[in-house]
Design a protein around this motif. Structure first.
Motif, PDB file in Angstrom:
ATOM      1  N   LEU A   1       4.525  -6.744 -12.958  1.00 55.66           N
ATOM      2  CA  LEU A   1       4.613  -7.980 -13.936  1.00 55.66           C
ATOM      3  C   LEU A   1       4.627  -9.139 -13.282  1.00 55.66           C
ATOM      4  CD1 LEU A   1       7.401  -6.443 -16.202  1.00 55.66           C
ATOM      5  CD2 LEU A   1       4.964  -6.256 -16.495  1.00 55.66           C
ATOM      6  N   ASP A   2       4.354  -9.310 -12.041  1.00 60.46           N
ATOM      7  CA  ASP A   2       4.494 -10.581 -11.402  1.00 60.46           C
ATOM      8  C   ASP A   2       2.855 -10.998 -11.176  1.00 60.46           C
ATOM      9  OD1 ASP A   2       4.635 -12.853  -9.815  1.00 60.46           O
ATOM     10  OD2 ASP A   2       5.413 -11.710  -8.021  1.00 60.46           O
ATOM     11  N   TRP A   3       2.298 -11.587 -12.271  1.00 56.67           N
ATOM     12  CA  TRP A   3       1.051 -12.101 -12.351  1.00 56.67           C
ATOM     13  C   TRP A   3       0.636 -13.336 -11.462  1.00 56.67           C
ATOM     14  CZ3 TRP A   3      -2.831  -9.629 -15.027  1.00 56.67           C
ATOM     15  CH2 TRP A   3      -2.552  -8.575 -15.810  1.00 56.67           C
ATOM     16  N   ILE A   4       1.839 -14.086 -11.067  1.00 55.49           N
ATOM     17  CA  ILE A   4       1.320 -15.250 -10.470  1.00 55.49           C
ATOM     18  C   ILE A   4       0.910 -14.927  -8.999  1.00 55.49           C
ATOM     19  CG2 ILE A   4       2.642 -17.512  -9.746  1.00 55.49           C
ATOM     20  CD1 ILE A   4       4.444 -17.423 -12.142  1.00 55.49           C
ATOM     21  N   ASP A   5       1.876 -14.050  -8.406  1.00 52.71           N
ATOM     22  CA  ASP A   5       1.594 -13.682  -6.906  1.00 52.71           C
ATOM     23  C   ASP A   5       0.866 -12.332  -6.789  1.00 52.71           C
ATOM     24  OD1 ASP A   5       3.283 -15.921  -6.152  1.00 52.71           O
ATOM     25  OD2 ASP A   5       5.023 -14.776  -6.578  1.00 52.71           O
ATOM     26  N   TYR A   6       0.136 -11.969  -7.725  1.00 55.38           N
ATOM     27  CA  TYR A   6      -0.456 -10.651  -7.754  1.00 55.38           C
ATOM     28  C   TYR A   6      -1.187 -10.256  -6.581  1.00 55.38           C
ATOM     29  CZ  TYR A   6      -4.065  -7.165  -8.607  1.00 55.38           C
ATOM     30  OH  TYR A   6      -4.806  -6.002  -8.402  1.00 55.38           O
ATOM     31  N   PRO A   7      -2.313 -10.991  -5.944  1.00 55.60           N
ATOM     32  CA  PRO A   7      -3.033 -10.220  -4.997  1.00 55.60           C
ATOM     33  C   PRO A   7      -2.058  -9.945  -3.780  1.00 55.60           C
ATOM     34  CG  PRO A   7      -4.207 -12.143  -5.616  1.00 55.60           C
ATOM     35  CD  PRO A   7      -3.001 -12.289  -6.519  1.00 55.60           C
ATOM     36  N   GLU A   8      -1.260 -11.137  -3.313  1.00 58.18           N
ATOM     37  CA  GLU A   8      -0.590 -10.957  -2.311  1.00 58.18           C
ATOM     38  C   GLU A   8       0.587  -9.952  -2.353  1.00 58.18           C
ATOM     39  OE1 GLU A   8      -0.994 -14.217  -3.980  1.00 58.18           O
ATOM     40  OE2 GLU A   8      -2.511 -14.916  -2.770  1.00 58.18           O
ATOM     41  N   ASN A   9       1.380  -9.890  -3.609  1.00 61.11           N
ATOM     42  CA  ASN A   9       2.375  -8.788  -3.643  1.00 61.11           C
ATOM     43  C   ASN A   9       1.757  -7.323  -3.650  1.00 61.11           C
ATOM     44  OD1 ASN A   9       1.452  -8.548  -6.152  1.00 61.11           O
ATOM     45  ND2 ASN A   9       3.445  -9.182  -7.024  1.00 61.11           N
ATOM     46  N   ALA A  10       0.651  -7.332  -4.105  1.00 63.44           N
ATOM     47  CA  ALA A  10      -0.064  -5.836  -4.181  1.00 63.44           C
ATOM     48  C   ALA A  10      -0.491  -5.576  -2.595  1.00 63.44           C
ATOM     49  CB  ALA A  10      -1.063  -6.069  -5.108  1.00 63.44           C
ATOM     50  N   GLN A  11      -1.034  -6.435  -1.886  1.00 65.11           N
ATOM     51  CA  GLN A  11      -1.389  -6.369  -0.463  1.00 65.11           C
ATOM     52  C   GLN A  11      -0.211  -6.104   0.218  1.00 65.11           C
ATOM     53  OE1 GLN A  11      -4.008  -9.747  -0.011  1.00 65.11           O
ATOM     54  NE2 GLN A  11      -5.590  -8.837  -0.971  1.00 65.11           N
ATOM     55  N   ARG A  12       0.799  -6.666   0.079  1.00 64.20           N
ATOM     56  CA  ARG A  12       1.979  -6.630   1.028  1.00 64.20           C
ATOM     57  C   ARG A  12       2.707  -5.435   0.789  1.00 64.20           C
ATOM     58  NH1 ARG A  12       3.861 -11.402   0.114  1.00 64.20           N
ATOM     59  NH2 ARG A  12       4.915 -10.604  -1.934  1.00 64.20           N
ATOM     60  N   ALA A  13       2.949  -5.033  -0.441  1.00 67.79           N
ATOM     61  CA  ALA A  13       3.401  -3.845  -0.735  1.00 67.79           C
ATOM     62  C   ALA A  13       2.774  -2.561  -0.281  1.00 67.79           C
ATOM     63  CB  ALA A  13       3.822  -3.583  -2.234  1.00 67.79           C
ATOM     64  N   GLY A  14       1.335  -2.625  -0.523  1.00 63.99           N
ATOM     65  CA  GLY A  14       0.425  -1.653  -0.042  1.00 63.99           C
ATOM     66  C   GLY A  14       0.367  -1.443   1.461  1.00 63.99           C
ATOM     67  N   ALA A  15       0.666  -2.444   2.272  1.00 60.73           N
ATOM     68  CA  ALA A  15       0.715  -2.407   3.758  1.00 60.73           C
ATOM     69  C   ALA A  15       2.064  -1.437   4.152  1.00 60.73           C
ATOM     70  CB  ALA A  15       0.705  -3.846   4.419  1.00 60.73           C
ATOM     71  N   ILE A  16       3.197  -2.167   3.139  1.00 62.18           N
ATOM     72  CA  ILE A  16       4.158  -1.409   3.617  1.00 62.18           C
ATOM     73  C   ILE A  16       4.372   0.079   3.272  1.00 62.18           C
ATOM     74  CG2 ILE A  16       6.665  -1.397   2.795  1.00 62.18           C
ATOM     75  CD1 ILE A  16       6.510  -4.298   2.514  1.00 62.18           C
ATOM     76  N   VAL A  17       3.784   0.396   1.880  1.00 56.87           N
ATOM     77  CA  VAL A  17       3.483   1.968   1.738  1.00 56.87           C
ATOM     78  C   VAL A  17       2.822   2.651   2.544  1.00 56.87           C
ATOM     79  CG1 VAL A  17       2.490   3.360   0.054  1.00 56.87           C
ATOM     80  CG2 VAL A  17       3.944   1.453  -0.866  1.00 56.87           C
ATOM     81  N   ALA A  18       1.805   2.072   3.130  1.00 59.96           N
ATOM     82  CA  ALA A  18       0.939   2.664   3.967  1.00 59.96           C
ATOM     83  C   ALA A  18       1.587   2.839   5.444  1.00 59.96           C
ATOM     84  CB  ALA A  18      -0.282   1.721   4.547  1.00 59.96           C
TER      85      ALA A  18
END
Length: 89
Positions: free
Chosen positions: A54-71
């Protein structure tokens, strides 16, 4: 029941058990669709890594950061990748 029927049912049950165990042991295949449970588990893992859908303001950064952590976490669980002390929390 007579014994040949019991033997046949036992063989059938063993074959079904073996087939289900072999299916569960299959590696991830991106060409196959995921189950609903797999998608939910994946979303929970991403949310635990800090992703907020639901965080549209920080969308690409928060998804990329979480993706790196999950990986990193998946690599650590698989036994390779960054040492556990270097993982982001």
């Amino acid at each position: 029941m007579n014994s040949p029927v019991r033997v046949a049912l036992g063989v059938l049950a063993a074959a079904c058990g073996f087939a289900s165990a072999a299916a569960a042991a299959q590696p991830y295949d991106p060409s196959q669709p995921l189950t609903r449970a797999q998608v939910r588990a994946d979303l929970i893992e991403w949310r635990q890594a800090g992703y907020d859908p639901l965080d549209w303001i920080d969308y690409p950064e928060n998804a990329q950061r979480a993706g790196a952590i999950v990986a990193q976490r998946r690599a650590a669980r698989a036994g390779y990748g960054a040492p556990a002390g270097q993982m982001q929390q």
